[in-house]
Structure formats: structure tokens, C-alpha cells
Write an enzyme that holds these catalytic residues in place. Structure first.
Site, PDB file in Angstrom:
ATOM      1  N   TRP A  99       0.841  -1.198   0.000  1.00 37.32           N
ATOM      2  CA  TRP A  99       0.000   0.000   0.000  1.00 37.32           C
ATOM      3  C   TRP A  99       0.873   1.244   0.000  1.00 37.32           C
ATOM      4  CZ3 TRP A  99      -5.220   1.189  -0.026  1.00 37.32           C
ATOM      5  CH2 TRP A  99      -6.092   0.096  -0.039  1.00 37.32           C
TER       6      TRP A  99
ATOM      7  N   PHE B 194      -1.022  -4.775   8.080  1.00 36.41           N
ATOM      8  CA  PHE B 194      -1.613  -5.774   8.953  1.00 36.41           C
ATOM      9  C   PHE B 194      -0.956  -7.142   8.775  1.00 36.41           C
ATOM     10  CE2 PHE B 194      -4.847  -8.902  10.155  1.00 36.41           C
ATOM     11  CZ  PHE B 194      -5.225  -8.433  11.412  1.00 36.41           C
ATOM     12  N   GLU B 195      -0.475  -7.438   7.578  1.00 37.42           N
ATOM     13  CA  GLU B 195       0.123  -8.745   7.277  1.00 37.42           C
ATOM     14  C   GLU B 195       1.587  -8.862   7.679  1.00 37.42           C
ATOM     15  OE1 GLU B 195      -3.551  -8.184   5.312  1.00 37.42           O
ATOM     16  OE2 GLU B 195      -1.763  -6.964   4.968  1.00 37.42           O
TER      17      GLU B 195
ATOM     18  N   VAL C 113       3.108   1.499   5.998  1.00 40.11           N
ATOM     19  CA  VAL C 113       2.608   2.845   6.255  1.00 40.11           C
ATOM     20  C   VAL C 113       1.096   2.758   6.426  1.00 40.11           C
ATOM     21  CG1 VAL C 113       2.471   3.435   3.788  1.00 40.11           C
ATOM     22  CG2 VAL C 113       2.559   5.245   5.485  1.00 40.11           C
TER      23      VAL C 113
ATOM     24  N   ILE D 255      -2.029   5.494   7.034  1.00 39.93           N
ATOM     25  CA  ILE D 255      -2.393   6.912   7.049  1.00 39.93           C
ATOM     26  C   ILE D 255      -3.810   7.043   7.613  1.00 39.93           C
ATOM     27  CG2 ILE D 255      -2.768   8.967   5.639  1.00 39.93           C
ATOM     28  CD1 ILE D 255      -0.545   7.897   3.776  1.00 39.93           C
TER      29      ILE D 255
ATOM     30  N   HIS E  97     -10.227   2.373  11.740  1.00 37.52           N
ATOM     31  CA  HIS E  97      -9.385   1.363  11.083  1.00 37.52           C
ATOM     32  C   HIS E  97      -7.899   1.623  11.337  1.00 37.52           C
ATOM     33  CE1 HIS E  97      -8.373  -1.630   8.038  1.00 37.52           C
ATOM     34  NE2 HIS E  97      -7.531  -0.752   7.501  1.00 37.52           N
TER      35      HIS E  97
ATOM     36  N   PHE F  18      11.346  -1.865  13.349  1.00 36.14           N
ATOM     37  CA  PHE F  18       9.994  -1.320  13.228  1.00 36.14           C
ATOM     38  C   PHE F  18      10.013  -0.110  12.296  1.00 36.14           C
ATOM     39  CE2 PHE F  18       6.260   1.097  14.641  1.00 36.14           C
ATOM     40  CZ  PHE F  18       5.295   0.106  14.590  1.00 36.14           C
TER      41      PHE F  18
ATOM     42  N   ARG G 298       9.068  11.062   5.633  1.00 32.62           N
ATOM     43  CA  ARG G 298       9.816  10.049   6.383  1.00 32.62           C
ATOM     44  C   ARG G 298      10.274   8.872   5.516  1.00 32.62           C
ATOM     45  NH1 ARG G 298       6.458  12.908   9.108  1.00 32.62           N
ATOM     46  NH2 ARG G 298       6.771  13.398  11.305  1.00 32.62           N
TER      47      ARG G 298
END
Length: 162
Positions: free
Chosen positions: A26, A59-60, A81, A83, A89, A114, A128
């Protein structure tokens, strides 16, 4: 390792570490910058053949990081990332990724970098991402932190003498 106050860290020799990058897909522009920064750090730290795996979203990241840790990787760098939008969510995904990656690190005693950006808007993410004009390179920073930590863990496991 963010902005002012970040430690000055010189790359160390990590040629003997097995390392992987797990990156979400994403927000392609941001992710391309994060992955490039992570790969640059791998080169600077002399990791010879890092593995790169792409996953659908942030999430994965934990489940794939866990699979890599179970395969004996010394360091796993998780890049993603999220947003903020108009629904909760954002909170659920950020919490799940953070908690899941922490579990992987602790359960497997493996260094997990991380590199998950949790931003209010796209501009914060771009700032970033390590792209031209970005203020920071979180892909590089997360990778440097993971490799340094993995080297420390390896030293401890060999019988660190403080």
C-alpha cells in the site's frame, strides 16, 4: 531513532547475519522509498544477501515476520505505512502491527526493525520515506536498528562477557 536526538550510528559489519525485509505494498511511492532505504542500510552493514518479501498491507507484516523468525533469520525489518482516515481502522491496524511485531521479537528472540509509519496524512509519510526531499529515511533507520540489535543478540548468545 527519529529526528533530533537520533544517535549518530556508524554501520558495523553484519556480513554473518541472515536478514530479511518484509514490506507492505500500500502507498507505493512511500513504500518504494522505505524499501530503498532498507536495502541501502543492508549494503552499508555488509549484509550479503538480504531477503525481500512483499505483503499486501501493514496488517500482514507480523505473520510473515514470524515465519521468517521461525526460519532462523537474525533480523527482520518490517516496513509499512498507515495513514489516518475517517474511521478507527487506523488505530486497529497500527495496534495489531505494533503488538504483533513485538510478539515476534520477544517470542523468537530476533531483532525486528519497526519501520511502520503511522501518519496523519500522506505528506508526513513522504517526509519520512527517504525519498528525494524527505527529511528522514525510516527504512534505513529501522534496518540499522535491527542489524545493530541482531549483532548484540548474537554476541550475547555466544557468551557476552560484560
Amino acid at each position: 531513532m527519529s529526528g533530533p536526538g537520533a544517535p549518530a550510528q556508524k554501520p558495523i559489519d553484519c556480513h554473518d547475519l541472515r536478514a530479511a525485509i518484509v514490506a507492505a505494498t500500500w502507498h507505493e511511492e512511500v513504500m518504494d522509498g522505505l524499501v530503498a532505504g532498507a536495502q541501502e542500510a543492508m549494503r552499508h552493514y555488509q549484509v550479503e544477501a538480504p531477503t525481500l518479501i512483499r505483503v499486501p498491507g501493514t496488517f500482514e507484516l507480523p505473520v510473515v515476520a514470524q515465519a521468517l523468525a521461525a526460519q532462523g533469520y537474525d533480523a527482520v525489518v518490517a516496513l509499512g505505512v498507515v495513514i489516518r482516515g475517517d474511521t478507527p481502522h487506523f488505530d486497529y491496524v497500527c495496534s495489531a502491527a505494533t503488538d504483533g511485531l513485538t510478539r515476534v521479537a520477544l517470542d523468537h528472540q530476533v531483532a525486528v526493525g519497526f519501520g511502520v509509519l503511522t501518519c496523519d496524512n500522506e505528506q508526513q509519510a513522504l517526509d519520512r520515506a527517504g525519498l528525494e526531499g524527505s527529511r528522514e529515511d525510516k527504512g534505513y533507520e529501522a534496518t540499522a536498528a535491527a542489524l545493530s540489535t541482531a549483532a548484540t543478540i548474537k554476541t550475547i548468545k555466544r557468551g557476552y562477557d560484560a
